[in-house]
Write an enzyme that holds these catalytic residues in place. Structure first.
Site, PDB file in Angstrom:
ATOM      1  N   HIS A 168     -14.128 -13.068  38.634  1.00  0.00           N
ATOM      2  CA  HIS A 168     -14.347 -13.281  37.247  1.00  0.00           C
ATOM      3  C   HIS A 168     -15.579 -12.276  36.944  1.00  0.00           C
ATOM      4  O   HIS A 168     -15.387 -11.471  35.970  1.00  0.00           O
ATOM      5  CB  HIS A 168     -15.032 -14.527  37.094  1.00  0.00           C
ATOM      6  CG  HIS A 168     -15.625 -14.808  35.930  1.00  0.00           C
ATOM      7  ND1 HIS A 168     -14.799 -14.660  34.591  1.00  0.00           N
ATOM      8  CD2 HIS A 168     -16.853 -15.009  35.206  1.00  0.00           C
ATOM      9  CE1 HIS A 168     -15.680 -14.953  33.599  1.00  0.00           C
ATOM     10  NE2 HIS A 168     -16.870 -15.323  33.851  1.00  0.00           N
ATOM     11  N   TYR A 209     -10.304 -18.518  45.176  1.00  0.00           N
ATOM     12  CA  TYR A 209      -9.437 -19.567  44.644  1.00  0.00           C
ATOM     13  C   TYR A 209      -8.238 -18.845  44.083  1.00  0.00           C
ATOM     14  O   TYR A 209      -7.428 -19.799  43.655  1.00  0.00           O
ATOM     15  CB  TYR A 209     -10.312 -20.368  43.699  1.00  0.00           C
ATOM     16  CG  TYR A 209     -11.132 -19.492  42.603  1.00  0.00           C
ATOM     17  CD1 TYR A 209     -10.158 -18.755  41.510  1.00  0.00           C
ATOM     18  CD2 TYR A 209     -12.217 -19.201  42.809  1.00  0.00           C
ATOM     19  CE1 TYR A 209     -10.785 -18.003  40.620  1.00  0.00           C
ATOM     20  CE2 TYR A 209     -12.900 -18.052  41.938  1.00  0.00           C
ATOM     21  CZ  TYR A 209     -12.148 -17.591  40.773  1.00  0.00           C
ATOM     22  OH  TYR A 209     -12.612 -16.521  40.162  1.00  0.00           O
ATOM     23  N   ARG A 211      -5.981 -11.173  36.202  1.00  0.00           N
ATOM     24  CA  ARG A 211      -7.253 -10.670  36.461  1.00  0.00           C
ATOM     25  C   ARG A 211      -7.295 -10.254  38.075  1.00  0.00           C
ATOM     26  O   ARG A 211      -6.925 -11.068  39.027  1.00  0.00           O
ATOM     27  CB  ARG A 211      -8.159 -11.739  36.511  1.00  0.00           C
ATOM     28  CG  ARG A 211      -9.709 -11.126  36.290  1.00  0.00           C
ATOM     29  CD  ARG A 211     -10.641 -12.348  36.213  1.00  0.00           C
ATOM     30  NE  ARG A 211     -10.771 -12.909  37.452  1.00  0.00           N
ATOM     31  CZ  ARG A 211     -10.959 -14.270  37.663  1.00  0.00           C
ATOM     32  NH1 ARG A 211     -11.464 -14.933  36.867  1.00  0.00           N
ATOM     33  NH2 ARG A 211     -11.061 -14.712  39.137  1.00  0.00           N
TER      34      ARG A 211
END
Ligand SMILES: Cc1ncc(C[n+]2csc(CCOP(=O)(O)OP(=O)(O)O)c2C)c(N)n1
Ligand SMILES: [Mg+2]
Lengths: 320, 346
Positions: free
Chosen positions: A243, A251, A239
């Site tokens: 998100h 992170y 990814r």
């Protein structure tokens, strides 16, 4: 074997997906968006490679990171932008957010809900309807690494297997479920090994290689269409953004992203097409330009489109 | 509600103002403070949920800093499997631990429904095994988040015997009710209001602060119309009451705070005081908590009523995303004022 024309088509669809995604991200970061959106940057080869292996009469239930699949199956970019912007002409008529609710049975697309992985059993049921009616059609859906931890994953695949459903599951293993890395989600290296526990084939492919995803899906689709039951394909990818649009993904180690950046599915495919003499760079640039214009026009039209009338809020809850 | 209004409500003297300012927290900070204090106080308290550990600290950052402070032994990142980890929390609770389980959004609590309403909720009644967990459920909308990130599913749980259900409206209660929920020996669903997280600041008493479960609170006194509500709608009701006061209509505003068990005495006292009752919640009006409150008043205070009981809630449709639709869906101060005005004139 893919013809040169088909290979250029694959490039076009990935490029269109990227162009839409880039414009979407820029628009939302610029404060002109509405609600949240999910970028599928880095996943283009998965949704395009798998979707391209299907026939128009097959049914797909895409998830939140499968923009390319909607475009490939003919959902007009303006309908998708209008959906994201809450307009009356969006796929869900302003009812649902981003790609949620972007179902259209006319395009053989099943819309999803947020709750993951609820498209999985539903897609198995779609496949069971094909068996029931003796139709040579296939159902395909996607699931993330994160969503593969839910009990429905097991229930659905076991059901599909015992029913010999003409079903294909694509796992989009992008290393993270929101902020949670794979190491905190599972103690296996490949999710595909779980296929053995259902007695179905499971393979691992490079999710950044559109032709590899296409080939694996084609095999699984043919098997399903022949009546030999479901398959599982795990596509490894990364990814590349957060998100969702609000998430800076601090992170995620930057080195990991840098490593995957070199494997960008579109850049590497372009290089391959040029190296193999399928297209020259000018031709590919022209495609990229065409895609950029197409999505810019779509966004402009969506932004000009009206919001739904508040008086219609209670309309359309029940089918007539 | 601003700090001044809150401190006035709590009746603080001028001299104590600065101390009050210092103890002014956002709603979300009050939740985090409750978690931190309870984890420090009781080694059996632990946190479970998706993405709750540091450095991320949860989708809304409620648990930020807690795994750094208390270790990942006590702040457990869960795989995406609510039914599994809610069931596991029940097992841990049966062994005397006090898990505080975070739903990423209240909407996803349905994934664990069986384990909550069938297992955890019935356990003590069946064989006296107490299940002292808390599920924190970030709920409510108005934030353009669509049908699956805006829900208020409290009525499902109020309907289930064996659960307790709370829904704080102020920072003080956000802290006090969470502490009470953690210390309670029963499964408690704690609905925290997303729209209040960072928009609402208020006084939170220093030191140990517990808001008892089952006790409503009068937020404003008035003689003309009673508005009974909870969660984010408390603030819409107070805003409406302020508007109506200018027109000479005085509203009594009751914040239920706990939805199960209901504070029946407080509800009846508030209803009989004015004889005109408006019940408001963000959740669907149909078969919502307000229906139970209305039935209670109709059964026990019928002769005190001067007008039919009025209810305002969400429409009976999935919560729509588009702003004009969501605004039409959702109760707000203007709609509350309109209905309360009609009641006053009845
Ligand atoms: C049942 C449920 N719980 C929680 C969520 C919140 N949520 C949305 S996406 C997501 C992570 C999904 O990860 P993955 O399946 O790997 O897909 P990715 O987003 O990485 O593509 C979570 C936890 C959800 N959508 N559904
Ligand atoms: Mg993932």
């Amino acid at each position: 074997m893919l013809s040169n024309e088909q290979r250029i088509e694959l490039y076009y669809w990935m490029q269109l997906t990227r162009a839409f995604d880039d414009l979407m991200v820029a628009t939302w970061r610029g404060g002109r968006g509405l609600g949240g959106v999910f970028s599928q940057r880095g996943h283009e080869a998965i949704s395009i490679g798998s979707g391209y292996a299907l026939a128009p009469e097959d049914v797909v239930a895409p998830m939140h990171r499968d923009l390319g699949c909607y475009l490939l199956r003919g959902m007009a970019p303006v309908r998708i932008f209008a959906n994201m912007l809450g307009r009356a002409n969006g796929v869900s008529r302003g009812r649902d957010v981003n790609l949620h609710g972007a179902g259209d049975l006319g395009l053989n697309l099943v819309g999803f809900i947020s709750h993951l992985p609820h498209s999985l059993p539903v897609a198995v049921g779609v496949a069971m309807s094909f068996t029931y009616r003796r139709e040579a059609r296939v159902a395909l859906t996607y699931v993330g690494d994160g969503s593969s931890s839910a009990g429905l994953f097991h229930e659905s695949l076991n059901l599909a297997s015992v029913q010999k459903a003409p079903f294909v599951l694509i796992i989009e293993n992008n290393q993270y479920a929101y902020s949670t890395p794979l190491s905190q989600q599972m103690n296996i290296a490949d999710i595909a090994v779980r296929a053995a526990s259902y007695g179905i084939p499971g393979v691992v492919v490079d999710g950044n290689d559109v032709e590899a995803v296409y080939a694996a899906t084609k095999t699984a689709v043919e098997r399903a269409r022949a009546g030999d039951g479901p398959s599982l394909i795990e596509c490894k990818t990364m990814r590349m953004l957060g998100h969702a649009i609000h998430d800076g993904a601090e992170y995620v180690p930057r080195e990991l992203l840098a490593e995957w950046e070199k494997r960008d599915p579109i850049v590497t495919y372009a290089a391959r097409l040029v190296a193999e003499g399928v297209a020259d760079q000018d031709e590919l640039n022209e495609i990229a330009h065409r895609c950029a214009v197409e999505v810019a026009d779509a966004l402009a039209e969506a932004e000009r489109s009206p919001f739904p009338d508040a008086a219609t809020v209670t309309e359309g809850v029940y089918a007539p | 509600m601003n700090a001044a209004v809150v401190s006035a409500n709590y009746g603080f003297a001028e001299a104590e103002r600065s101390a009050v300012e210092e103890r002014t927290l956002t709603y979300i900070a009050a939740i985090s403070e409750a978690l931190r204090e309870e984890m420090a106080r009781d080694p059996n308290v632990l946190i479970m949920g998706e993405d709750v550990a540091d450095p991320f600290g949860g989708a809304f950052k409620v648990t930020k800093g807690l795994s750094d402070e208390f270790g990942t032994r006590r702040v457990l990142n869960m795989p995406m499997a609510e039914l599994g980890f809610i069931g596991a929390a029940t097992g841990m609770a049966l062994m005397g631990l006090r898990p505080v389980v975070e739903m990423q959004f209240a909407d996803f609590i349905s994934a664990g429904f069986d384990s909550i309403v069938q297992f955890a909720a019935t356990n003590y009644y069946r064989w006296q095994g107490a299940v002292p967990w808390v599920i924190r459920a970030p709920s409510d909308g108005g934030l353009r988040s669509g049908p699956f990130h805006s829900q208020n599913p409290e009525a499902w749980f109020v309907h289930a015997p064996g659960l307790k259900v709370v829904a704080p409206a102020t920072p003080a209660d956000a802290k006090g009710l969470l502490i009470a929920a953690i210390r309670d020996n029963n499964p408690v669903i704690y609905f925290e209001s997303k729209p209040l997280y960072r928009s609402l600041k208020g006084y939170v008493p220093p030191g140990e602060h517990v808001t008892p479960i089952g006790v409503a609170q009068t937020m404003r006194q008035g003689d003309d119309v009673t508005i009974i509500t909870y969660g984010a709608q408390v603030h819409q009701a107070l805003e409406a009451a302020q508007t109506l006061a200018v027109e000479g209509i005085e509203c009594e505003v009751l914040d239920l705070r706990t939805l199960k068990p209901l504070d029946e005495e407080a509800i009846l006292a508030a209803a009989t005081k004015t004889g005109k009752v408006l019940i408001v919640h963000s959740a669907n009006r149909l078969a919502g908590v307000g229906a139970e409150v209305a039935a209670l008043i109709a059964e026990r205070a019928f002769e005190w009523l001067d007008a039919p009981i009025a209810r305002l809630g969400g429409l009976d449709v999935p919560i729509p995303f588009s702003p004009p639709l969501e605004d039409a869906y959702r109760p707000n101060a203007a709609k509350i004022a309109r209905m309360a005005r009609e009641l006053a004139r009845f």
